[in-house]
Design a protein around this motif. Structure first.
Motif, PDB file in Angstrom:
ATOM      1  N   TRP A  81      21.235 -18.385  47.001  1.00 63.28           N
ATOM      2  CA  TRP A  81      20.375 -17.215  47.532  1.00 63.28           C
ATOM      3  C   TRP A  81      19.214 -16.800  46.442  1.00 63.28           C
ATOM      4  O   TRP A  81      18.193 -16.569  46.916  1.00 63.28           O
ATOM      5  N   CYS A  82      19.618 -17.097  45.192  1.00 61.08           N
ATOM      6  CA  CYS A  82      18.909 -16.596  44.089  1.00 61.08           C
ATOM      7  C   CYS A  82      17.887 -17.946  44.278  1.00 61.08           C
ATOM      8  O   CYS A  82      16.568 -17.533  43.884  1.00 61.08           O
ATOM      9  N   ALA A  83      18.033 -19.138  44.335  1.00 54.28           N
ATOM     10  CA  ALA A  83      17.138 -20.104  44.437  1.00 54.28           C
ATOM     11  C   ALA A  83      16.268 -20.125  45.596  1.00 54.28           C
ATOM     12  O   ALA A  83      14.977 -20.266  45.610  1.00 54.28           O
ATOM     13  N   LEU A  84      16.623 -19.691  46.731  1.00 55.77           N
ATOM     14  CA  LEU A  84      15.847 -19.469  47.808  1.00 55.77           C
ATOM     15  C   LEU A  84      14.929 -18.437  47.603  1.00 55.77           C
ATOM     16  O   LEU A  84      13.747 -18.406  48.128  1.00 55.77           O
ATOM     17  N   PHE A  85      15.464 -17.128  47.020  1.00 56.09           N
ATOM     18  CA  PHE A  85      14.484 -15.915  46.766  1.00 56.09           C
ATOM     19  C   PHE A  85      13.307 -16.735  45.614  1.00 56.09           C
ATOM     20  O   PHE A  85      12.136 -16.035  45.981  1.00 56.09           O
ATOM     21  N   ALA A  86      13.625 -17.237  44.965  1.00 54.75           N
ATOM     22  CA  ALA A  86      12.286 -17.933  44.300  1.00 54.75           C
ATOM     23  C   ALA A  86      11.454 -18.818  44.898  1.00 54.75           C
ATOM     24  O   ALA A  86      10.408 -19.021  44.236  1.00 54.75           O
ATOM     25  N   ASP A  87      11.708 -18.938  46.052  1.00 50.70           N
ATOM     26  CA  ASP A  87      10.828 -19.803  46.951  1.00 50.70           C
ATOM     27  C   ASP A  87       9.785 -18.731  47.217  1.00 50.70           C
ATOM     28  O   ASP A  87       8.521 -19.231  47.540  1.00 50.70           O
ATOM     29  N   THR A  88       9.892 -17.491  47.280  1.00 51.43           N
ATOM     30  CA  THR A  88       9.100 -16.372  47.780  1.00 51.43           C
ATOM     31  C   THR A  88       8.573 -15.913  46.390  1.00 51.43           C
ATOM     32  O   THR A  88       7.148 -15.642  46.697  1.00 51.43           O
ATOM     33  N   PHE A  89       9.268 -15.657  45.573  1.00 49.30           N
ATOM     34  CA  PHE A  89       8.576 -14.895  44.120  1.00 49.30           C
ATOM     35  C   PHE A  89       9.209 -15.832  43.223  1.00 49.30           C
ATOM     36  O   PHE A  89      10.554 -16.089  42.769  1.00 49.30           O
ATOM     37  N   ALA A  90       8.219 -16.390  42.561  1.00 50.24           N
ATOM     38  CA  ALA A  90       8.712 -17.170  41.266  1.00 50.24           C
ATOM     39  C   ALA A  90       7.422 -17.252  40.118  1.00 50.24           C
ATOM     40  O   ALA A  90       6.420 -17.593  40.560  1.00 50.24           O
ATOM     41  N   ASP A  91       7.922 -16.787  39.051  1.00 47.74           N
ATOM     42  CA  ASP A  91       6.808 -16.901  37.914  1.00 47.74           C
ATOM     43  C   ASP A  91       7.391 -18.052  37.216  1.00 47.74           C
ATOM     44  O   ASP A  91       8.024 -18.781  37.522  1.00 47.74           O
ATOM     45  N   ALA A  92       6.490 -18.113  35.821  1.00 48.62           N
ATOM     46  CA  ALA A  92       6.753 -19.469  35.266  1.00 48.62           C
ATOM     47  C   ALA A  92       8.025 -19.623  34.577  1.00 48.62           C
ATOM     48  O   ALA A  92       8.755 -20.535  34.651  1.00 48.62           O
ATOM     49  N   GLU A  93       8.679 -18.341  34.247  1.00 49.04           N
ATOM     50  CA  GLU A  93      10.018 -18.345  33.850  1.00 49.04           C
ATOM     51  C   GLU A  93      11.094 -18.688  34.629  1.00 49.04           C
ATOM     52  O   GLU A  93      11.835 -19.509  34.595  1.00 49.04           O
ATOM     53  N   THR A  94      10.872 -18.188  35.922  1.00 49.39           N
ATOM     54  CA  THR A  94      11.794 -18.212  37.085  1.00 49.39           C
ATOM     55  C   THR A  94      11.586 -19.912  37.413  1.00 49.39           C
ATOM     56  O   THR A  94      12.950 -20.364  37.740  1.00 49.39           O
ATOM     57  N   LEU A  95      10.454 -20.409  37.520  1.00 42.88           N
ATOM     58  CA  LEU A  95      10.348 -22.052  37.842  1.00 42.88           C
ATOM     59  C   LEU A  95      11.081 -22.836  37.025  1.00 42.88           C
ATOM     60  O   LEU A  95      12.107 -23.562  37.177  1.00 42.88           O
ATOM     61  N   ARG A  96      11.094 -22.413  35.649  1.00 44.51           N
ATOM     62  CA  ARG A  96      11.994 -23.110  34.479  1.00 44.51           C
ATOM     63  C   ARG A  96      13.215 -23.135  34.643  1.00 44.51           C
ATOM     64  O   ARG A  96      14.088 -24.142  34.574  1.00 44.51           O
ATOM     65  N   ALA A  97      13.615 -21.908  35.204  1.00 40.24           N
ATOM     66  CA  ALA A  97      15.140 -21.509  35.375  1.00 40.24           C
ATOM     67  C   ALA A  97      15.689 -22.429  36.390  1.00 40.24           C
ATOM     68  O   ALA A  97      17.093 -22.490  36.682  1.00 40.24           O
ATOM     69  N   LEU A  98      14.861 -22.867  37.373  1.00 30.94           N
ATOM     70  CA  LEU A  98      15.258 -23.592  38.629  1.00 30.94           C
ATOM     71  C   LEU A  98      15.827 -24.962  38.210  1.00 30.94           C
ATOM     72  O   LEU A  98      16.543 -25.453  38.876  1.00 30.94           O
ATOM     73  N   VAL A  99      15.176 -25.602  37.217  1.00 26.60           N
ATOM     74  CA  VAL A  99      15.332 -26.936  36.851  1.00 26.60           C
ATOM     75  C   VAL A  99      16.856 -27.272  36.754  1.00 26.60           C
ATOM     76  O   VAL A  99      17.404 -28.255  37.235  1.00 26.60           O
ATOM     77  N   PRO A 100      17.721 -26.520  35.875  1.00 21.64           N
ATOM     78  CA  PRO A 100      19.136 -26.799  35.799  1.00 21.64           C
ATOM     79  C   PRO A 100      19.937 -26.939  37.210  1.00 21.64           C
ATOM     80  O   PRO A 100      20.929 -27.617  37.359  1.00 21.64           O
ATOM     81  N   LEU A 101      19.478 -26.428  38.158  1.00 20.18           N
ATOM     82  CA  LEU A 101      20.105 -26.171  39.402  1.00 20.18           C
ATOM     83  C   LEU A 101      19.789 -27.555  39.977  1.00 20.18           C
ATOM     84  O   LEU A 101      20.654 -27.792  41.129  1.00 20.18           O
ATOM     85  N   LEU A 102      18.938 -28.498  39.663  1.00 17.53           N
ATOM     86  CA  LEU A 102      18.765 -29.797  40.509  1.00 17.53           C
ATOM     87  C   LEU A 102      19.998 -30.542  40.231  1.00 17.53           C
ATOM     88  O   LEU A 102      20.367 -31.466  41.119  1.00 17.53           O
ATOM     89  N   GLY A 103      20.993 -30.058  39.146  1.00 17.57           N
ATOM     90  CA  GLY A 103      22.186 -30.843  39.143  1.00 17.57           C
ATOM     91  C   GLY A 103      23.185 -30.103  39.320  1.00 17.57           C
ATOM     92  O   GLY A 103      24.481 -30.415  39.108  1.00 17.57           O
ATOM     93  N   ASP A 104      23.185 -28.997  40.278  1.00 18.35           N
ATOM     94  CA  ASP A 104      24.227 -28.305  40.440  1.00 18.35           C
ATOM     95  C   ASP A 104      25.227 -28.751  41.161  1.00 18.35           C
ATOM     96  O   ASP A 104      24.894 -29.991  42.048  1.00 18.35           O
ATOM     97  N   PRO A 105      26.626 -28.685  41.162  1.00 18.21           N
ATOM     98  CA  PRO A 105      27.801 -29.223  41.942  1.00 18.21           C
ATOM     99  C   PRO A 105      27.457 -29.160  43.337  1.00 18.21           C
ATOM    100  O   PRO A 105      28.049 -29.954  44.069  1.00 18.21           O
ATOM    101  N   LYS A 106      26.811 -27.879  43.929  1.00 19.66           N
ATOM    102  CA  LYS A 106      26.573 -27.801  45.213  1.00 19.66           C
ATOM    103  C   LYS A 106      25.520 -28.263  45.915  1.00 19.66           C
ATOM    104  O   LYS A 106      24.209 -27.896  45.413  1.00 19.66           O
ATOM    105  N   SER A 107      25.470 -29.042  46.816  1.00 18.21           N
ATOM    106  CA  SER A 107      24.258 -29.819  47.253  1.00 18.21           C
ATOM    107  C   SER A 107      23.286 -28.303  47.969  1.00 18.21           C
ATOM    108  O   SER A 107      22.057 -28.804  47.799  1.00 18.21           O
ATOM    109  N   GLN A 108      23.908 -27.451  48.515  1.00 18.11           N
ATOM    110  CA  GLN A 108      22.921 -26.608  49.157  1.00 18.11           C
ATOM    111  C   GLN A 108      22.117 -25.981  48.033  1.00 18.11           C
ATOM    112  O   GLN A 108      21.122 -25.247  48.270  1.00 18.11           O
TER     113      GLN A 108
END
Length: 205
Positions: A81-108
């Motif tokens: 849900w935090c990744a979903l929130f970042a679709d609507t509000f995301a600054d540069a730091e938040t966008l960088r923080a999303l990168v590790p989640l591309l390898g998250d164990p959960k597909s959603q």
């Protein structure tokens, strides 16, 4: 929650952002005295996820530090849900923080990381992360068909044509049987061809 994109101003407000704004106006107040970290924790409770999302959305970019903290939360639903929130509000730091989640164990979680990192509609300013190689990696390696579909869809709607992508679209059309993968790839090739034609002044490329 439907797919959408960040909108920085009412003038450029996307349909997705306008829908959320309407939902906020119609929803009863949810824990108005709660802190942003407390609202992020509510993503772990099924019945409270959407009310917490709307309450955080109403507070705007001030909650982004707590959203970034939620991207590292041990509960995968909080991360999602935090990744979903970042679709609507995301600054540069938040966008960088999303990168590790591309390898998250959960597909959603991976699916929403792909979308929120790569969606360009209504973003303010350039993305500090080059999403192209990250999406290509998801297409090549992700075990989830839904994540792969999302990555192809994001590439198909990328605003600028990219030579790294065209061959991938062609490979998908030649080798993949999944209908949605093929549709996204076909649409991407059409958009890229149209962009090339426009760039050449209307002459066939």
């Amino acid at each position: 929650m439907t797919e959408g994109a960040r909108c920085g101003t009412a003038l450029h407000e996307s349909a997705h952002a306008a829908t959320i704004r309407g939902m906020i106006a119609a929803a009863p107040p949810f824990r108005p005295g709660a802190s942003a970290p407390e609202l992020v924790e509510e993503f772990a409770t099924p019945a409270n996820r959407m009310p917490a999302f709307l309450a955080l959305h109403e507070r705007g970019e001030e909650v982004l530090p707590h959203i970034r903290a939620g991207l590292r939360h041990p509960d995968w639903q909080v991360r999602r849900w935090c990744a979903l929130f970042a679709d609507t509000f995301a600054d540069a730091e938040t966008l960088r923080a999303l990168v590790p989640l591309l390898g998250d164990p959960k597909s959603q979680v991976r699916l929403w990381a792909v979308h929120s990192l790569a969606c360009e509609t209504c973003k303010d300013g350039p993305n500090p992360v080059d999403p192209i190689p990250l999406l290509l990696e998801r297409i090549a390696t992700d075990e989830s068909l839904r994540v792969r579909r999302q990555a192809v869809a994001m590439l198909a709607h990328h605003l600028a044509s990219d030579p790294r992508v065209t061959s991938v679209f062609r490979t998908i059309l030649a080798e993949e049987e999944d209908r949605k993968l093929r549709l996204h790839a076909e649409e991407g090739l059409k958009r890229y061809a149209a962009a090339a034609t426009a760039a050449s002044g209307g002459a066939p490329s």
